[in-house]
Every structure is written in structure tokens, then in C-alpha cells.
Design a protein around this motif. Structure first.
Motif, short mmCIF file in Angstrom:
data_model
loop_
_atom_site.label_atom_id
_atom_site.label_comp_id
_atom_site.label_asym_id
_atom_site.label_seq_id
_atom_site.Cartn_x
_atom_site.Cartn_y
_atom_site.Cartn_z
N ILE A 189 0.84 -1.21 0.00
CA ILE A 189 0.00 0.00 0.00
C ILE A 189 0.87 1.25 0.00
CG2 ILE A 189 -1.66 1.34 1.35
CD1 ILE A 189 -2.81 -1.35 2.36
N VAL A 190 1.87 1.27 0.88
CA VAL A 190 2.77 2.42 0.98
C VAL A 190 3.46 2.66 -0.36
CG1 VAL A 190 4.94 3.20 2.02
CG2 VAL A 190 3.14 2.22 3.46
N ARG A 191 3.98 1.61 -0.97
CA ARG A 191 4.70 1.76 -2.25
C ARG A 191 3.77 2.28 -3.35
NH1 ARG A 191 6.98 -3.11 -4.57
NH2 ARG A 191 7.94 -1.65 -6.00
N MET A 192 2.53 1.79 -3.38
CA MET A 192 1.60 2.21 -4.43
C MET A 192 1.22 3.68 -4.29
SD MET A 192 -0.93 -1.08 -5.09
CE MET A 192 -1.08 -1.66 -3.41
N ILE A 193 1.00 4.12 -3.06
CA ILE A 193 0.65 5.53 -2.84
C ILE A 193 1.83 6.43 -3.22
CG2 ILE A 193 0.02 7.25 -1.11
CD1 ILE A 193 -1.40 4.88 0.36
N ALA A 194 3.04 6.00 -2.84
CA ALA A 194 4.23 6.76 -3.20
C ALA A 194 4.39 6.83 -4.72
CB ALA A 194 5.47 6.14 -2.57
N ASP A 195 4.10 5.72 -5.39
CA ASP A 195 4.25 5.66 -6.85
C ASP A 195 3.25 6.58 -7.54
OD1 ASP A 195 5.24 4.32 -9.38
OD2 ASP A 195 3.14 3.70 -9.47
N LYS A 196 2.01 6.60 -7.04
CA LYS A 196 0.96 7.41 -7.68
C LYS A 196 0.94 8.86 -7.18
CE LYS A 196 -1.04 4.39 -10.42
NZ LYS A 196 -1.10 4.58 -11.89
N ASN A 197 1.61 9.12 -6.05
CA ASN A 197 1.62 10.47 -5.48
C ASN A 197 0.20 10.96 -5.22
OD1 ASN A 197 2.75 12.86 -4.53
ND2 ASN A 197 2.76 13.82 -6.55
N TRP A 198 -0.61 10.09 -4.66
CA TRP A 198 -2.01 10.41 -4.39
C TRP A 198 -2.20 11.02 -3.00
CZ3 TRP A 198 -4.25 5.11 -6.35
CH2 TRP A 198 -4.53 5.22 -7.71
N PHE A 199 -3.18 11.92 -2.90
CA PHE A 199 -3.63 12.43 -1.59
C PHE A 199 -4.25 11.25 -0.84
CE2 PHE A 199 -7.39 14.26 0.72
CZ PHE A 199 -6.67 14.84 1.75
N HIS A 257 6.87 13.50 0.36
CA HIS A 257 7.47 14.75 -0.13
C HIS A 257 8.39 15.36 0.93
CE1 HIS A 257 5.22 14.70 -3.75
NE2 HIS A 257 4.05 15.03 -3.24
N ALA A 258 7.92 15.37 2.18
CA ALA A 258 8.71 15.97 3.25
C ALA A 258 10.05 15.26 3.41
CB ALA A 258 7.93 15.92 4.57
N ALA A 259 10.04 13.94 3.33
CA ALA A 259 11.29 13.18 3.48
C ALA A 259 12.27 13.54 2.38
CB ALA A 259 10.99 11.68 3.46
N THR A 260 11.77 13.64 1.15
CA THR A 260 12.64 13.99 0.02
C THR A 260 13.20 15.40 0.18
OG1 THR A 260 11.37 12.55 -1.44
CG2 THR A 260 12.75 14.22 -2.50
N ILE A 261 12.34 16.33 0.61
CA ILE A 261 12.78 17.73 0.79
C ILE A 261 13.88 17.82 1.84
CG2 ILE A 261 12.03 19.98 1.67
CD1 ILE A 261 9.26 19.27 0.31
N LEU A 262 13.66 17.20 2.98
CA LEU A 262 14.67 17.25 4.04
C LEU A 262 15.97 16.60 3.59
CD1 LEU A 262 12.58 16.51 7.26
CD2 LEU A 262 13.48 18.71 6.49
N LYS A 263 15.85 15.45 2.93
CA LYS A 263 17.06 14.76 2.44
C LYS A 263 17.86 15.66 1.50
CE LYS A 263 18.59 10.64 -0.09
NZ LYS A 263 18.17 9.46 -0.88
#
Length: 689
Positions: free
Chosen positions: A486-496, A565-571
Motif C-alpha cells: 500500500i505504501v509503495r503504491m501511494i508513493a508511486d501514484k503520489n495520491w492524496f 514529499h517531506a522526506a525527500t525535501i529534508l534529504k
């Protein structure tokens, strides 16, 4: 110069999927044993077949080096009594080291003197040390074990011989009733026992008795032989890596050959044919230059080419019997209707505590619509999703899936298309099982992705609701893998995807209708923690720093896509020159804001006492006005830009003043900023040193 070491454990046939991990484990633990026992070496190579695990180590020291070790004892004030004599503590310490008080010297550590002694350890002969390889045998671990004979010891398979040579000498030790020696066994049918004069004889002597002990060399032989057959017949071969590894670890001496089957079976869907060949017989399928399946297969024999014709006939006979069954099942399944299959699912139990597969489909249909609307599917997509969710498990009661369970979903798509369902619906039926492994392929279509999320989420919610929560390594229903999917699919689709509010809406929908078969728990904490653990797993695969992971997961943020998004921004900003000071300023705000009490969070400008308060207030208000509409990246930068104003504020303003109204006003002002910062990440978790 050192000597070369050969260590081989001879076993009954080990399951193919365990061979390579066990070989690697033997290599790692042998290397650790040599390091622990201070025996240097040049190189260590690992070898394996289904009947043996072995290591060959070059230039091993013939003797441990003598070592000098400094041992620390009690403090000087404890080691000496009032008269300056050695205390019992000092005497006991040196006695334990095999020394006397004459060997004591003092050394200062952090301003305190302690007793120390130099301890000389004379190195042992390597031949003596290497008898400890027996412990390496017992240290290997396996996913399954068995015991045999009168012994309580369990192992992957019974051990029949052990070769342990240091140069040309046998290292003497015994494991159960097996004494070490220099004799191994060749191919079970083509070979015989073989004796090694020295450790260096291993690969060459085994090859003479039809054993290719180097698994890499064995794989090269298989690939070369298959490519030769393909080139000779003008075929196109795409070798499945997992199948190649499995075949390689089923044999000791490979010989590839071609078998054939009747073209009439090509009318059966190719997935069925390939599954029959690959999963059940370990055959490689054969295709033409255009990728079309041909009525041939390539297999690999554990042996030479003598009497290969009989081997080919036997394999063809076995495959044809399977293909006959497959063709029969396919023709019979075409007589079924989807409606009849769905009706049969009312009698198929999903889980005795939860209900039938039919009830699960009803729940998933409702959950899918909630998710579909949330993530923004079109009206047409929602209509197709409705149809897919009504039928998506129907193929589980077909003959083909009953015989080949690995074809679930795949046959659902095939049969749905045959019965006139839309391609989008049929594809979703296939995709809802994805990903089938932790890092497996994700569904492509929006409909398939929502159906896959809904199906997995239903499993998690229902199992948690009946108290069947994974613990330790126990997860019989793969809820961790499904949640990670589930986590991977949401990340892949970038869905709210506001998980908590979705869970509340789903529970409200399911619990109001008894036709769904179960009441869902409305308590969020356990499932929320479960989701967070899978988020940590996901971020770990993205090489995220531990503190960044903790910061984004502990944010006041429901939307999983915003957490990504937040994780990517901080990284991406960790190495910015201003990162440290900006995060420290915002962290100070967060910590002080925690002191705010009461429901009233209104900021009263008339209570401001300096320009810094007003400047920060106006800047923060401007950020807040656009916060919900801006991207996560813009919001992060806007908060970072407040840093000079925050520093000026703290320079000129005492927050915790005696005047309660002023104090609360200032805390509310900081809480305004803290609230926005915490929607990005719990920044106080970040390490800025």
C-alpha cells in the motif's frame, strides 16, 4: 608462507533455494572464525552443489602471531592500601591474568590512575586452532531443519562426510558420527568417491567425477549450452534469473537438451503453458524472433549426454500430461459464467473469524469507492472500479486456478476478456494482487491500483479488528507485506491519502451494513503504528537518514503523499549551509510552543511590545495564508526564510514573562509557526550537530 585450507560439508540434497544462502553463510562464518582466531589469509572462495557446501582459503597463517595485550584493573586508590601495600583487589586482578604484582604499572584515564598489566599471549599452531571449524558447522542456521538417526542435533539435511585439509594434512575432529578426512563423493550416478592429496586438488578432482563445484562455472555452462541450442535452432531465449538459479542448484553436472510438445496446446493461454513448464517442471520456454511461444522447451539434466534421448522422451511425456490437464481445464472454464463463479464465492471462506470471500468483495467494493473518490478518479474510472470490485475474485473457483494457484488474477483477466468485460476492468482484476512481493512490480492502471490498495487495506483492517495482529516474526497472512505494498503504491501514484480520516470513513461505512460480515475497529493507534513501521521500511530502502525518517513520520500530517514529499525535501536540504541554524531556530519555536495551554490561540497584536514580535507575526501570517495551497517544498522554504526573524524575536523578546496575557500571546504566536512546521516534520527529531 601459509598453507591453503579446504573445508567441505557433504550432505544429502539440500533444497535449491537454500543452497546459495547456505554457501554464503559458510563463507562468512569461516572468515569470521579465522579473523577471531587471528589467522590471516589471502582469499576465500565458496563452492556449492545440492550435496555439498565448501570453502577454499589460500595462504592461511601456519601459526597465530604472538600478541601483547594491556589489561586494565582497579583504580590506584583501590589497588593500594594506606601503607602502600597491594590490596586483595590488585592481587586478585593480576592472579586472574596469570601474572604477579611485579608486572603492575599505572596509567591515567580521565585524570584517574588505574592498574595495568601487559599480558603476553603465545600464538597457537594453526593446525590446532582449525579443529574449531567444528563450531562453524554448528553455527550455520537454516529456515528448515531435520534430525536423523539417534541424534538430537538438527540440520538442513543429514551430514555424510566432512573434508578438512590444511595443505596436505587432515584437520582431525568429529561431528556426530562423521570423522573428518580427505575423501569426498562424486556425482550420485556417474561418479565415485574421490580423495584429495592436498586442498588444491578440490575443483579438478571433483570435475573428474562429474561434479562442477563452482556454482558460477556451473551456471556459465548452463547458459552457454542453452544459447548454443537457441542459436542452432534460430530461437530467442530470455532466461529467467530465478529459474536459472534454481536449476543451477538442483544439479552437479549440467547437460541441456530440447524437448517438444504438440502445437495444438498453443491455443491455451501462454501464461498457462509457461507456468506448467517453469513452475512445475523447471523448463525454459522457447520463443521465435518476434517473442511468440514455440512448441519446444529446454531443460537441463543432472548428468552427461549418454542416453539423452530417453531423458527427452520422459520429460516430454510428463509435460504433455500436464498440458492435457491444462487444455481440459481451459475448455471447461470457458463454459462458466462470471456470475456463477461470484455466487460460489459465498461458500468460500476468507477466514473463519472474518467471513467469506464474497463478503470481502462487498467490503472492498465500498472501500475502493471511498479511496477512488479521495484520490480523484474520474466518473468513468469509478464506474469501472465498481464493476471490477464486484467480480475481481471470481477466478479463484475456476479449474485452472485450482490447479495452478500462481495464475490467480492472470486467468481472471483472460476469462473476463473472453466474457466481454472491459479491458480496464480485466486489467484491474490482474493488477489487484500486485505487488506480489515486497519489491515486486506495481500495478499500472489507476483502477488496478485502487483495487489493490482496497483489497490489502481490507485485510489489514479486518484482521486487526478480530485481534489477529502480527507479532515478532509471526505474520501468517502477510499483513506487513500487504501494508508495505500500500505504501509503495501511494508513493508511486503520489495520491492524496489521509489515512486516519479514510480509516474513520471506511469503518463508518462498513459498520452500518451487516451484509459486510464484520464490524471494523474504530481505534486507530495500533493500525497507525503498523503503517508507520512500514513507512520506516520504505524510507530505509531510499537511503534516508534515520533522524529524517523519524521526523517525517512523527509529523502532524495525515496525508501519506505529503510525508513522502517531506522526506525527500529534508534529504535534499541536509547539506544546505543554512540548514543547521534554520532547523535549530524552528526547533526552539516548537519546544516553547509546547508550553501553550488553553483552547484560545488568537494572537492579539495590541500586546506586542517590540518590532521583532510584529515583524515575525506579519511574516508568519503571510506564510500561513498560502500554506495549504503551496507545495511542500515552497512551505519548507518559507519557514526556513523565517529564521532571521525568529532569531531577532528571541534576541528582543522574553517569552515566559510574568504577565499571563503577554506570555500566552507570545506562546500562541510561536504555536502558529510550530503548527506549520510540524505539518512538514517533527523537526526536533533532526540531528543538526
Amino acid at each position: 608462507m601459509g598453507k591453503n585450507l579446504l573445508f567441505e560439508i557433504g550432505l544429502e540434497e539440500v533444497p535449491a533455494h537454500i543452497v546459495v544462502p547456505s554457501m554464503n553463510q559458510l563463507k562468512e562464518k569461516t572468515a569470521a572464525f579465522l579473523k577471531e582466531n587471528v589467522l590471516n589469509y589471502d582469499q576465500i572462495e565458496a563452492y556449492s552443489t545440492p550435496r555439498r557446501l565448501a570453502v577454499y582459503v589460500t595462504n592461511v597463517d601456519e601459526r597465530q602471531a604472538d600478541q601483547e595485550e594491556i589489561a586494565k584493573g582497579p583504580a590506584k586508590k583501590i589497588a593500594l592500601d594506606a601503607e602502600g601495600n597491594w590490596s586483595k583487589a590488585a592481587q586478585g586482578f593480576v592472579r586472574g591474568q596469570g601474572l604477579t604484582t611485579d608486572d603492575i604499572f599505572f596509567q591515567e584515564i580521565k585524570g584517574v590512575e588505574y592498574v595495568h598489566v601487559k599480558k603476553q599471549t603465545v600464538g597457537k599452531d594453526a593446525f590446532e586452532v582449525l579443529t574449531g571449524l567444528k563450531d562453524v558447522i554448528t553455527s550455520l542456521t537454516f529456515p528448515v531443519t531435520m534430525h536423523w538417526g539417534k541424534y538430537d542435533t538438527e540440520y538442513i539435511r543429514p551430514i555424510h562426510w566432512i573434508v578438512a585439509l590444511f595443505g596436505d594434512e587432515v584437520i582431525p575432529f568429529e561431528f556426530l558420527d562423521v570423522q573428518t578426512g580427505r575423501t569426498s563423493r562424486g556425482h550420485r550416478f556417474l561418479g565415485h568417491e574421490v580423495t584429495f592429496t592436498t586442498a588444491d586438488d578440490y575443483l579438478e578432482k571433483l570435475a573428474e567425477v562429474y561434479v562442477i563445484a563452482d556454482s558460477k562455472r556451473r551456471e556459465e555452462m548452463i547458459v552457454d549450452q542453452i544459447q548454443h541450442l537457441a542459436t542452432k535452432n534460430d530461437w530467442s531465449m530470455s532466461l529467467d534469473a530465478n529459474l536459472l538459479e534454481e536449476v543451477n542448484n538442483l544439479l552437479e553436472y549440467p547437460t541441456a537438451f530440447v524437448g517438444n510438445y504438440d502445437e495444438k496446446y498453443l491455443t491455451v493461454p501462454e501464461e498457462v503453458l509457461v507456468t506448467s513448464m517453469k513452475e512445475h517442471q523447471r523448463y525454459f520456454d522457447v520463443r521465435d524472433a518476434n517473442g511468440q511461444l514455440l512448441p519446444h522447451f529446454i531443460s537441463v539434466r543432472n548428468g552427461d549426454s549418454n542416453h539423452i534421448e530417453n531423458v527427452i522422451k520422459g520429460n516430454e511425456k510428463v509435460l504433455v500430461a500436464r498440458l492435457e490437464d491444462a487444455e481440459f481445464f481451459y475448455q471447461e472454464d470457458k463454459k462458466l459464467t462470471i456470475a456463477d463463479c461470484v455466487d460460489k464465492l459465498k461458500q468460500v471462506t476468507f477466514h473463519k473469524k472474518i467471513g467469506s470471500l464474497y463478503e470481502k468483495m462487498q467490503r472492498v467494493g465500498a472501500i475502493a469507492q471511498i479511496i477512488g473518490r479521495t484520490v480523484g478518479l474520474t466518473a468513468e474510472e469509478l464506474a469501472d472500479l465498481t464493476r471490477a470490485s464486484q467480480i475481481y475474485k471470481f477466478d479463484l473457483v475456476t479449474n485452472m486456478v485450482g490447479e495452478f494457484p500462481e495464475l490467480q488474477g492472470i486467468m481472471g483477466e483472460k476469462y473476463a476478456l473472453l466474457q466481454g468485460e472491459k479491458a480496464t476492468v480485466a486489467k484491474a482484476i490482474k493488477e489487484h494482487y500486485m505487488p506480489v512481493s515486497s519489491e515486486g512490480e506495481l500495478p499500472e492502471s489507476n483502477i488496478g491500483t485502487v483495487l489493490a490498495i482496497a483489497d490489502k487495506l481490507d485485510s489489514v483492517l479486518t484482521f486487526f479488528s478480530v485481534g489477529m495482529v502480527p507479532s515478532g516474526s509471526n505474520d501468517p497472512y502477510a499483513l506487513r507485506r500487504q501494508t508495505y505494498g500500500i505504501v509503495r503504491m501511494i508513493a508511486d501514484k503520489n495520491w492524496f491519502f489521509p489515512f486516519l480520516s479514510l480509516q474513520t470513513e471506511i469503518a463508518a461505512e462498513i459498520n452500518q451494513n451487516e451484509n459486510y460480515g464484520i464490524q471494523l475497529a474504530v481505534e486507530h493507534e495500533a493500525i497507525s503504528d503498523f503503517i508507520k513501521a512500514r513507512l520506516k521500511q520504505y524510507f530505509a530502502t531510499k537511503a534516508m537518514r534515520h533522524d529524517v525518517i523519524e521526523a517525517v513520520i512523527e509529523a502532524d500530517q495525515q496525508d501519506l503523499s505529503q510525508i513522502f514529499h517531506a522526506a525527500t525535501i529534508l534529504k535534499n536540504h541536509l547539506k544546505d549551509p543554512e540548514f543547521k541554524v534554520s532547523i535549530e531556530a524552528l526547533t526552539r519555536v516548537i519546544h516553547l510552543a509546547e508550553k501553550a495551554t488553553g483552547e484560545n490561540t488568537v494572537i492579539d497584536e495590541t500586546l506586542f511590545e517590540n518590532d521583532a514580535e510584529r515583524a515575525l507575526y506579519e511574516a508568519a501570517a503571510a506564510v500561513e495564508a498560502d500554506f495549504l495551497e503551496n507545495t511542500m517544498g515552497d512551505n519548507y522554504q518559507a519557514l526556513v526564510n523565517l529564521r532571521p526573524l525568529i532569531e531577532a524575536y528571541f534576541d528582543q523578546t522574553m517569552v515566559m514573562v510574568d504577565d499571563q496575557n503577554v506570555r500566552n500571546n507570545r506562546l500562541n504566536q510561536l504555536k502558529q509557526i510550530s503548527r506549520m512546521a510540524l505539518m512538514i516534520a517533527s523537526l526536533d527529531h533532526l540531528v543538526t550537530k
